[in-house]
Design an enzyme around this catalytic site. Structure first.
Site, PDB file in Angstrom:
ATOM      1  N   LEU A 152       1.237   6.167  -6.587  1.00 40.77           N
ATOM      2  CA  LEU A 152       2.696   6.068  -6.538  1.00 40.77           C
ATOM      3  C   LEU A 152       3.243   5.141  -7.609  1.00 40.77           C
ATOM      4  O   LEU A 152       4.397   5.267  -8.013  1.00 40.77           O
ATOM      5  CB  LEU A 152       3.129   5.567  -5.150  1.00 40.77           C
ATOM      6  CG  LEU A 152       2.705   6.449  -3.971  1.00 40.77           C
ATOM      7  CD1 LEU A 152       3.171   5.850  -2.657  1.00 40.77           C
ATOM      8  CD2 LEU A 152       3.255   7.870  -4.118  1.00 40.77           C
TER       9      LEU A 152
ATOM     10  N   GLY B 216       0.834  -1.215   0.000  1.00 39.90           N
ATOM     11  CA  GLY B 216       0.000   0.000   0.000  1.00 39.90           C
ATOM     12  C   GLY B 216       0.857   1.248   0.000  1.00 39.90           C
ATOM     13  O   GLY B 216       2.019   1.224   0.420  1.00 39.90           O
TER      14      GLY B 216
ATOM     15  N   ARG C 210      -8.937  -5.820   0.913  1.00 38.94           N
ATOM     16  CA  ARG C 210     -10.315  -5.633   1.402  1.00 38.94           C
ATOM     17  C   ARG C 210     -11.303  -6.650   0.825  1.00 38.94           C
ATOM     18  O   ARG C 210     -12.458  -6.315   0.551  1.00 38.94           O
ATOM     19  CB  ARG C 210     -10.818  -4.230   1.034  1.00 38.94           C
ATOM     20  CG  ARG C 210      -9.860  -3.172   1.476  1.00 38.94           C
ATOM     21  CD  ARG C 210     -10.286  -1.808   1.080  1.00 38.94           C
ATOM     22  NE  ARG C 210      -9.152  -0.904   1.282  1.00 38.94           N
ATOM     23  CZ  ARG C 210      -9.104   0.338   0.892  1.00 38.94           C
ATOM     24  NH1 ARG C 210     -10.141   0.861   0.273  1.00 38.94           N
ATOM     25  NH2 ARG C 210      -8.058   1.076   1.118  1.00 38.94           N
TER      26      ARG C 210
ATOM     27  N   ASP D 224     -16.399  48.913  21.625  1.00 32.64           N
ATOM     28  CA  ASP D 224     -17.194  48.632  20.428  1.00 32.64           C
ATOM     29  C   ASP D 224     -18.408  47.808  20.882  1.00 32.64           C
ATOM     30  O   ASP D 224     -18.385  47.187  21.952  1.00 32.64           O
ATOM     31  CB  ASP D 224     -16.310  47.871  19.431  1.00 32.64           C
ATOM     32  CG  ASP D 224     -17.121  47.234  18.329  1.00 32.64           C
ATOM     33  OD1 ASP D 224     -17.895  47.954  17.687  1.00 32.64           O
ATOM     34  OD2 ASP D 224     -16.982  46.014  18.118  1.00 32.64           O
TER      35      ASP D 224
HETATM   36  C1  GDG Z   1      -3.128   5.401  -1.174  1.00 32.28           C
HETATM   37  C2  GDG Z   1      -3.923   6.298  -2.130  1.00 32.28           C
HETATM   38  C3  GDG Z   1      -1.799   7.487  -2.699  1.00 32.28           C
HETATM   39  C4  GDG Z   1       1.581  -2.631  -5.100  1.00 32.28           C
HETATM   40  N1  GDG Z   1       1.606  -3.944  -5.323  1.00 32.28           N
HETATM   41  C5  GDG Z   1       2.612  -4.442  -4.609  1.00 32.28           C
HETATM   42  C6  GDG Z   1       3.234  -3.404  -3.934  1.00 32.28           C
HETATM   43  N2  GDG Z   1       2.572  -2.281  -4.260  1.00 32.28           N
HETATM   44  C7  GDG Z   1       2.924  -0.943  -3.813  1.00 32.28           C
HETATM   45  C8  GDG Z   1       3.315  -0.052  -4.967  1.00 32.28           C
HETATM   46  C9  GDG Z   1       3.010   1.330  -4.425  1.00 32.28           C
HETATM   47  C10 GDG Z   1       1.843   1.049  -3.483  1.00 32.28           C
HETATM   48  O1  GDG Z   1       1.807  -0.341  -3.228  1.00 32.28           O
HETATM   49  C11 GDG Z   1       0.508   1.465  -4.066  1.00 32.28           C
HETATM   50  O2  GDG Z   1       0.380   2.834  -3.899  1.00 32.28           O
HETATM   51  P1  GDG Z   1      -0.660   3.722  -4.687  1.00 32.28           P
HETATM   52  O3  GDG Z   1      -0.310   5.128  -4.448  1.00 32.28           O
HETATM   53  O4  GDG Z   1      -0.582   3.372  -6.126  1.00 32.28           O
HETATM   54  O5  GDG Z   1      -2.110   3.334  -4.157  1.00 32.28           O
HETATM   55  P2  GDG Z   1      -2.869   3.071  -2.709  1.00 32.28           P
HETATM   56  O6  GDG Z   1      -2.390   1.843  -2.056  1.00 32.28           O
HETATM   57  O7  GDG Z   1      -4.308   3.102  -3.021  1.00 32.28           O
HETATM   58  O8  GDG Z   1      -2.457   4.301  -1.789  1.00 32.28           O
HETATM   59  C12 GDG Z   1      -3.013   6.765  -3.266  1.00 32.28           C
HETATM   60  C13 GDG Z   1      -1.122   6.662  -1.644  1.00 32.28           C
HETATM   61  O9  GDG Z   1      -2.041   6.221  -0.631  1.00 32.28           O
HETATM   62  C14 GDG Z   1       0.000   7.432  -0.970  1.00 32.28           C
HETATM   63  O10 GDG Z   1      -0.463   8.587  -0.389  1.00 32.28           O
HETATM   64  O11 GDG Z   1      -0.879   7.702  -3.752  1.00 32.28           O
HETATM   65  O12 GDG Z   1      -3.726   7.643  -4.109  1.00 32.28           O
HETATM   66  O13 GDG Z   1      -5.042   5.616  -2.655  1.00 32.28           O
HETATM   67  O14 GDG Z   1       4.072   1.838  -3.702  1.00 32.28           O
HETATM   68  O15 GDG Z   1       4.652  -0.227  -5.295  1.00 32.28           O
HETATM   69  N3  GDG Z   1       4.310  -3.576  -3.154  1.00 32.28           N
HETATM   70  C15 GDG Z   1       4.798  -4.820  -3.034  1.00 32.28           C
HETATM   71  N4  GDG Z   1       4.222  -5.898  -3.636  1.00 32.28           N
HETATM   72  C16 GDG Z   1       3.145  -5.749  -4.438  1.00 32.28           C
HETATM   73  O16 GDG Z   1       2.655  -6.745  -4.993  1.00 32.28           O
HETATM   74  N5  GDG Z   1       5.882  -5.017  -2.270  1.00 32.28           N
END
Ligand code: GDG
Length: 727
Positions: A375, A29, A310, A497
């Site tokens: 990200l 995440g 989830r 005032d």
């Molecule tokens: C929330 C907001 C905001 C994914 N699959 C694997 C894995 N990941 C990592 C990715 C990335 C992260 O998870 C996903 O981050 P996102 O930003 O794309 O999305 P959300 O999880 O929904 O995050 C989002 C973020 O918070 C930060 O503020 O950008 O908008 O929704 O880093 O690389 N990591 C590993 N295995 C996987 O299979 N190790």
């Protein structure tokens, strides 16, 4: 040593029970990956849920001990708490509402109860570890109530709040039954951060309409504390992704994958399972690409990684089924003996594997319907060491504001999405490099370290600003000093005032007549022979006379047009004309007909446009419009346009409370001088008073006054204390 306490729903480490005992793994995440890489264990603590239910006391002790070695503190949640607080309120109420999927939102009181209760549980965990001077940084939508809960227990603490998901427009946010409590919870922070300026703007508009606190630019004022709201686009650990991609191991992996794929292009899609990510829409567009462009068949493979998330929530289960069906349909329709259009994985991968896929992919398909930041697209760009590759990015992701060199698309427009895929397939290498280079420069500069530094910097700034304002607050010692100076002096003048100072504002100005308590304290001060009590107000003289004329006070009305010494007749303090009203009144009348809820008040030498009851936002907009229009007209006819509290007043330039007060000061130079007021017009009065005078501003706005008090109640307490000095 003061420390930083980070609080998020999940810890960056997930604890699991295995046959060999407890196992500790990194959580997936955005928040965990992003913050995990800057988290230094020596001067921080991270508080959060460890990801598994532990009810056994011995097991809890073990987890607490293991985690505390890494400066983490677990908050143990029960199954029912996770069901109602996390899956329920957080993911079935807040998540859909904040991502503009209000039709999916569940409004259930028992979820709300659990949400409050778990936020209180987190607060208790913070209390166990917070020391004075610590910085408390609360993260994300699961803990919206926590800032105010902590503020209640530690009023002076430094609290930052960052929301990782979007903040919706007021029209969507207002649908939540608990909207006000949620905003008040967030407003416990000193700094509220979002990924984009639009999120910040939406939040400010909801605060203004629902809570009603005053807002100047990005600062919210609740009367005793200023809260800053700003955009902090989150970055990634650029060096980590760039160096992972550069490692020998990665190069070997890449060669192996390339050989297996022959000359096929790779399109990559990585998300957590979520309807906000637009996965089915993406699949439909891919299907359309294969249908409309047979030349791309067997030339491209979509690698689609969906990370389980989830899956206890109904909507997510349905989504999983839709994705499974679509992938099955597309693969079965287009596959050949040697080619499979979609390589679909429903599991999570180690980061090294992700990095290899980023480096391998020719095209990244990041097309969420709505995303706070995203990200994945930044990680893809950072991993492109040879700068070859194309990013297709949804306009609805926060990241689109920074990455304008991507192929930006609207994820609802399937035709445009297919067109972007086609463009990506044939984009010349030179253009790919140019675009990636630009994006890399941005992502490298605005990385995760930059994000943390800027956020902490602003938090420190607003705290200092609050403290510099707090020094103006009338302290107990200064209050005693004031009373002592008052007691000793023979000649005293008190300029008071009326609206906002002696009484609070009401929707109808005629309802603000003085109550018994006020009449009593004014009467008490006025009957003292050394005192001259001067009510100095913008109101018309008839009203002031009716309300206060029977007391032994002097009155200055209409901001200094009229003055009346006790027992005497009204006198005009300056020679004024009111001929200009003929010209200005029609402009105001037109404005009233366009702005329901507003009205005109006519005084002898001024016209006032009131907009307290007008829709918030609209009133301010019209006031600005009117002010601009009148500034030009007014200077030609010797008028001034003054902005007050939800009023705009047009009057002769000679009229001001300062000039009026001077008449009194010159006639009776006092040994003790007090001036109390709350709005812009009172600043004129503070301005002409000598430095040693006791000038007091009601509310925490910047002022020329020496001191601040919070509200009219405090003014009355002070006046009552002055009264008691005499007894
Ligand atoms: C929330 C907001 C905001 C994914 N699959 C694997 C894995 N990941 C990592 C990715 C990335 C992260 O998870 C996903 O981050 P996102 O930003 O794309 O999305 P959300 O999880 O929904 O995050 C989002 C973020 O918070 C930060 O503020 O950008 O908008 O929704 O880093 O690389 N990591 C590993 N295995 C996987 O299979 N190790």
């Amino acid at each position: 040593m003061p420390k930083t306490i980070i609080i998020s729903n999940r810890l960056p480490i997930k604890v699991q029970r295995t046959e060999n005992g407890l196992a500790y793994e990194t959580s997936e995440g955005g928040l965990a990956t992003g913050l995990g890489s800057i988290y230094k264990t020596d001067d921080n603590i991270w508080i959060g849920w460890p990801g598994t239910f532990f009810t056994d006391a011995a097991e809890q002790d073990q987890v607490t001990k293991d985690l505390s070695e890494q400066s983490m503190q677990p908050v143990f949640l029960t199954e029912s708490e996770i069901r109602d607080f996390y899956e329920g309120f957080s993911n079935e109420t807040l998540w859909p509402s904040f991502h503009y999927f209000s039709q999916y939102a569940v409004y259930d009181d028992s979820y709300w109860e659990a949400y409050q209760q778990v936020n209180r549980k987190f607060c208790q965990a913070v209390m166990e570890h917070a020391q004075p001077g610590d910085t408390i940084w609360v993260h994300d939508y699961q803990l919206l109530l926590l800032p105010a809960l902590v503020r209640e227990k530690l009023p002076d603490s430094t609290i930052g709040f960052f929301q990782h998901i979007p903040f919706p427009s007021f029209e969507v946010f207002r649908l939540l039954p608990w909207r006000e409590q949620i905003l008040l919870g967030m407003l416990g922070a000193d700094l509220v951060g979002f990924h984009t300026y639009d999120d910040a703007r939406h939040f400010l508009s909801s605060v203004s309409r629902i809570v009603g606190w005053s807002i100047t630019q990005s600062l919210i004022d609740n009367g005793n504390r200023q809260i800053m709201v700003d955009a902090f686009p989150m970055g990634i650990d650029y060096e980590k992704y760039a160096s992972l991609a550069a490692s020998e191991e990665m190069k070997e992996k890449l060669t192996e994958y390339r050989e297996a794929l022959h000359d096929q292009k790779v399109m990559l899609s990585i998300d957590r399972l979520d309807y906000s990510k637009g996965i089915p829409q993406r699949l439909r567009a891919f299907e359309l690409l294969l249908h409309e462009h047979p030349e791309f068949r067997e030339k491209i493979t979509l690698f689609m990684l969906v990370v389980p998330s989830r899956d206890q929530v109904e909507k997510y289960r349905e989504l999983k089924e839709t994705i499974d069906e679509l992938v099955g349909r597309i693969n079965s329709s287009y596959r050949t003996i040697t080619w499979n259009p979609i390589q679909y994985f429903y599991r999570s991968f180690p980061i090294e594997e992700l990095s290899a896929l980023y480096a391998l992919a020719d095209i990244a398909l990041v097309t969420p319907m709505r995303d706070g930041m995203n990200l994945v697209c930044k990680e893809f760009v950072a991993s492109k060491l040879d700068q070859k590759g194309v990013l297709i990015l949804s306009e609805m992701a926060g990241a689109a504001r920074e990455l304008s060199d991507a192929l930006l698309i609207n994820p609802n427009d399937l035709g445009k999405l297919v067109q972007a895929m086609r463009e990506a397939m044939v984009m010349p290498e030179e253009e790919q490099k140019l675009r990636i280079q630009h994006m890399q420069a941005i992502i490298k500069h605005y990385d995760i370290h930059h994000w943390v530094n800027i956020f902490m910097n602003r938090l420190e700034y607003i705290k200092l600003k609050q403290m510099s304002m707090a020094t103006q607050y009338l302290s107990a010692e200064e209050r005693d000093e004031l009373l002592e100076a008052y007691r000793k002096a023979n000649q005293r003048i008190l300029f008071l005032d009326y609206d906002g100072t002696l009484t609070s504002f009401t929707n109808n100005p005629q309802h603000a007549s003085p109550d018994e308590e006020l009449l009593q304290v004014l009467g008490c001060l006025a009957q003292e022979e050394n005192n001259k009590v001067v009510i100095i107000s913008g109101r018309d003289r008839a009203t002031l006379e009716e309300w206060l004329g029977h007391l032994d006070v002097d009155i200055i009305a209409e901001h200094g047009v009229w003055g009346r010494a006790r027992g005497k007749e009204w006198q005009m303090l300056h020679q004024l004309s009111s001929g200009w009203k003929k010209e200005i009144r029609p402009i105001l009348e037109l404005l009233v007909s366009r702005t329901p809820g507003s009205f005109i008040e006519e005084k002898d030498y001024s016209l006032v446009w009131h907009y307290r009851k007008v829709d918030p936002g609209l009133g301010e907009l019209r006031a600005r419009e009117l002010s601009n229009h009148l500034q030009y007209l007014a200077s030609n006819i010797n008028l001034q346009v003054m902005e007050g509290n939800k009023v705009l007043e047009i009057k002769n330039v000679e009229v001001n409370k300062g000039l009026a007060a001077l008449n009194w000061l010159e006639e009776h130079p006092p040994g003790f001088l007090l001036g109390i007021g709350d709005d812009r017009t009172d600043e004129d009065m503070f301005k002409i008073m000598p430095k040693e005078a006791y000038t007091i501003k009601v509310g925490s706005k910047r002022s020329l006054a020496r001191f601040n008090v919070d509200n009219t109640k405090e003014v009355r307490l002070l006046l009552q204390a002055m009264c008691a000095v005499e007894e």
